[in-house]
Design a protein around this motif. Sequence first.
Motif, PDB file in Angstrom:
ATOM      1  N   SER A 166      51.174  34.912  12.783  1.00 46.34           N
ATOM      2  CA  SER A 166      51.868  33.970  11.909  1.00 46.34           C
ATOM      3  C   SER A 166      52.446  34.718  10.713  1.00 46.34           C
ATOM      4  CB  SER A 166      50.909  32.875  11.425  1.00 46.34           C
ATOM      5  OG  SER A 166      50.534  32.038  12.489  1.00 46.34           O
ATOM      6  N   LYS A 185      49.221  27.143  -5.608  1.00 46.49           N
ATOM      7  CA  LYS A 185      49.090  26.642  -4.239  1.00 46.49           C
ATOM      8  C   LYS A 185      49.999  27.465  -3.327  1.00 46.49           C
ATOM      9  CE  LYS A 185      49.329  22.436  -1.455  1.00 46.49           C
ATOM     10  NZ  LYS A 185      49.632  20.998  -1.455  1.00 46.49           N
ATOM     11  N   GLN A 186      49.401  28.014  -2.271  1.00 49.64           N
ATOM     12  CA  GLN A 186      50.170  28.872  -1.379  1.00 49.64           C
ATOM     13  C   GLN A 186      51.096  28.052  -0.482  1.00 49.64           C
ATOM     14  OE1 GLN A 186      50.461  31.963  -1.566  1.00 49.64           O
ATOM     15  NE2 GLN A 186      48.551  33.053  -1.943  1.00 49.64           N
ATOM     16  N   SER A 187      52.270  28.586  -0.252  1.00 49.45           N
ATOM     17  CA  SER A 187      53.235  27.936   0.632  1.00 49.45           C
ATOM     18  C   SER A 187      52.740  27.971   2.076  1.00 49.45           C
ATOM     19  CB  SER A 187      54.584  28.654   0.536  1.00 49.45           C
ATOM     20  OG  SER A 187      55.464  28.197   1.542  1.00 49.45           O
ATOM     21  N   LYS A 188      52.973  26.886   2.796  1.00 52.79           N
ATOM     22  CA  LYS A 188      52.580  26.809   4.210  1.00 52.79           C
ATOM     23  C   LYS A 188      53.775  27.015   5.146  1.00 52.79           C
ATOM     24  CE  LYS A 188      48.319  25.806   3.192  1.00 52.79           C
ATOM     25  NZ  LYS A 188      47.252  26.807   3.391  1.00 52.79           N
ATOM     26  N   LEU A 189      54.928  27.384   4.594  1.00 53.49           N
ATOM     27  CA  LEU A 189      56.093  27.631   5.443  1.00 53.49           C
ATOM     28  C   LEU A 189      55.809  28.813   6.355  1.00 53.49           C
ATOM     29  CD1 LEU A 189      58.956  27.149   2.831  1.00 53.49           C
ATOM     30  CD2 LEU A 189      58.297  25.598   4.676  1.00 53.49           C
ATOM     31  N   ARG A 190      55.985  28.611   7.658  1.00 56.43           N
ATOM     32  CA  ARG A 190      55.555  29.606   8.634  1.00 56.43           C
ATOM     33  C   ARG A 190      56.541  29.745   9.775  1.00 56.43           C
ATOM     34  NH1 ARG A 190      54.018  29.333  13.560  1.00 56.43           N
ATOM     35  NH2 ARG A 190      54.088  27.062  13.470  1.00 56.43           N
ATOM     36  N   LYS A 233      56.523  32.950   2.323  1.00 60.26           N
ATOM     37  CA  LYS A 233      56.501  32.698   0.882  1.00 60.26           C
ATOM     38  C   LYS A 233      55.107  32.868   0.286  1.00 60.26           C
ATOM     39  CE  LYS A 233      60.509  29.729   0.078  1.00 60.26           C
ATOM     40  NZ  LYS A 233      60.981  28.512  -0.622  1.00 60.26           N
ATOM     41  N   ALA A 234      54.140  33.269   1.093  1.00 62.94           N
ATOM     42  CA  ALA A 234      52.762  33.382   0.615  1.00 62.94           C
ATOM     43  C   ALA A 234      52.606  34.638  -0.245  1.00 62.94           C
ATOM     44  CB  ALA A 234      51.793  33.424   1.790  1.00 62.94           C
ATOM     45  N   THR A 241      46.456  37.066  -2.544  1.00 62.29           N
ATOM     46  CA  THR A 241      45.386  36.208  -3.070  1.00 62.29           C
ATOM     47  C   THR A 241      44.519  36.935  -4.086  1.00 62.29           C
ATOM     48  OG1 THR A 241      43.996  36.806  -1.187  1.00 62.29           O
ATOM     49  CG2 THR A 241      45.287  34.779  -1.001  1.00 62.29           C
ATOM     50  N   TYR A 279      53.742  33.844   7.073  1.00 63.76           N
ATOM     51  CA  TYR A 279      53.937  32.917   5.943  1.00 63.76           C
ATOM     52  C   TYR A 279      54.811  33.649   4.922  1.00 63.76           C
ATOM     53  CZ  TYR A 279      50.238  30.153   8.052  1.00 63.76           C
ATOM     54  OH  TYR A 279      49.487  29.398   8.930  1.00 63.76           O
ATOM     55  N   SER A 316      56.602  32.500  13.510  1.00 64.29           N
ATOM     56  CA  SER A 316      55.791  33.490  14.224  1.00 64.29           C
ATOM     57  C   SER A 316      56.589  34.776  14.368  1.00 64.29           C
ATOM     58  CB  SER A 316      55.392  32.979  15.611  1.00 64.29           C
ATOM     59  OG  SER A 316      54.517  31.881  15.502  1.00 64.29           O
TER      60      SER A 316
END
Length: 372
Positions: free
Chosen positions: A167, A189-194, A171-172, A175, A169, A196
């Motif tokens: 995967s 808050k981390q982006s969940k846009l994903r 825009k993540a 951490t 992500y 593959s």
Amino acid sequence: MRYLINSDKLNILTELDSNRQQELANKYNVTQQAISKIKKRKECYQSVIKSENVARRSRCPSSNLYTLLDSLVFEFIQLLEERNLPVDDKLIKAKALSVAQSLGLNSFVASANWFMKFKKRNDVRRLKQHGESRCVDLEVVENWFLKLPDIVKDFEPDCIYNADESSFYWKALPTSSYLTRGSDQHGIKQSKLRVSVMFCCNRFGGKEKIMIIGFRARPHCFKKFNYDLSTIGVNYKYNSSSYMTSALFNEWLVEWDNRLIEEKKKILLFVDNCPAHKLTADLKNITLIKLPPNTTSHCQPLDCGIIANVKNLYRSKIIQRLAPSVENDINLLDSLKELQLIDGIEMLQGCWFNVKPDTIVNCYTKAGFPLN
């Protein structure tokens, strides 16, 4: 695996002089790492076991009882660690209180100060658990390593490939961060846009184009490349889930097989047992080998550090891209909104080709692949 009691540990310490660690590990049905730990803590165990024997005769001084308390709590942590159960401070303190009561230490308090000193005395640290390596059957891995030389013996290193998906992500942010003393920085808050991404490389360090699997056929942000990412060395596919499918996998294999036929080159391709890797195409120049189930953290080169290296490079790249905007008083979230999928793909492509060939070669070696 067996849980060792103190008498077992004393026997192991006695036998260490005349036996190899692996032999003792087999005899007591534990890992070699457990034997190594006992050897390193030899003096501590001998002292504790002696104290325990004295305590059983009810003539144990208070200091020895506290040493025994430390030992029993430490063994409790090791037991849960071996059985893959996460341990927190509350559980350790509760166990310490229970052990203290059984030893007659009624004045003992499992305070924050005691816990801090206990961690320091026993080198106990709070770490994040990563990956799936604890679920691996090491016997299966060892058998695979023994078979591997025969499987690859007829192929040169630049003809031995591994492919795997992950995967992405895009825009993540990282951490973890370096902070100044007294800083009270909180994460966002981390982006969940994903999407593959599939990587593929060979034993010699050579890399194939990455494949991006998105949700849409023609994302608007691709317009600057006339919706053709092959111009920047990226293979773009799409479906409703943005995951690899058997149809996409076989389509990719056929395209690659046709190129190999023209080049008169035959290769060996290792993949994991993902259902999407089911072979339905008739291949001429690609021999597909499936890795043993549930062993990819040990047997798959891309999972032995290559993909992690790419993602580390990407996280560094995205911070370098955002830093000037944030430095100019532009809000971080606003800067992230400006980051488009095509920007992430371009950066990822650059990071993929910045992975050093030596890194890839070393990861293949770590995964048991011999150097022909």
